[in-house]
Design an enzyme around this catalytic site. Structure first.
Site, short mmCIF file in Angstrom:
data_model
loop_
_atom_site.label_atom_id
_atom_site.label_comp_id
_atom_site.label_asym_id
_atom_site.label_seq_id
_atom_site.Cartn_x
_atom_site.Cartn_y
_atom_site.Cartn_z
N CYS A 9 -14.68 -17.74 -52.09
CA CYS A 9 -14.90 -17.64 -53.54
C CYS A 9 -16.10 -16.72 -53.82
O CYS A 9 -16.79 -16.31 -52.90
CB CYS A 9 -15.09 -19.01 -54.17
SG CYS A 9 -16.62 -19.87 -53.71
N THR A 10 -16.32 -16.44 -55.08
CA THR A 10 -17.37 -15.49 -55.45
C THR A 10 -18.76 -15.96 -55.03
O THR A 10 -19.58 -15.17 -54.56
CB THR A 10 -17.38 -15.20 -56.97
OG1 THR A 10 -17.36 -16.44 -57.66
CG2 THR A 10 -16.18 -14.38 -57.37
#
Length: 102
Positions: A9-10
């Protein structure tokens, strides 16, 4: 069915690991073998082996960012979705993988 996957994920914290857990649980519940690598803030964990990738029927990339080693999956069937899909609908994602392989 043999599945390999990568979750990233970011931020590289929560969604990465939640997506991993949800995917593993959904795949095992459906009777599949799954190995999921995570690429988070502390680097790569549970790194996929060449053997696991070679034997995989499908690759699931639940990612929101560019990942390291994507070239390892060339020539394989790949489904790429945002981590949110793996978190919210892991069973549907596994069903989609089953259809893709069938």
């Amino acid at each position: 069915m043999k599945i390999v996957g990568v979750c990233a994920c970011t931020v590289g914290i929560a969604h990465t690991y939640i997506a991993q857990e949800k995917l593993e649980n959904a795949a095992k519940k459906a009777g599949h073998e799954i190995h999921v690598e995570t690429q988070g803030t502390i680097g790569i964990e549970n790194a996929l082996t060449e053997e696991q990738i070679k034997n995989a029927d499908i690759v699931i990339l639940a990612i929101d960012v560019k990942i390291s080693g994507r070239e390892r999956f060339e020539g394989k069937r790949v489904i790429q979705v945002p981590t949110q899909v793996a978190v919210k609908s892991p069973t549907k994602l596994i069903e989609k993988a089953e259809e893709f392989v069938a």
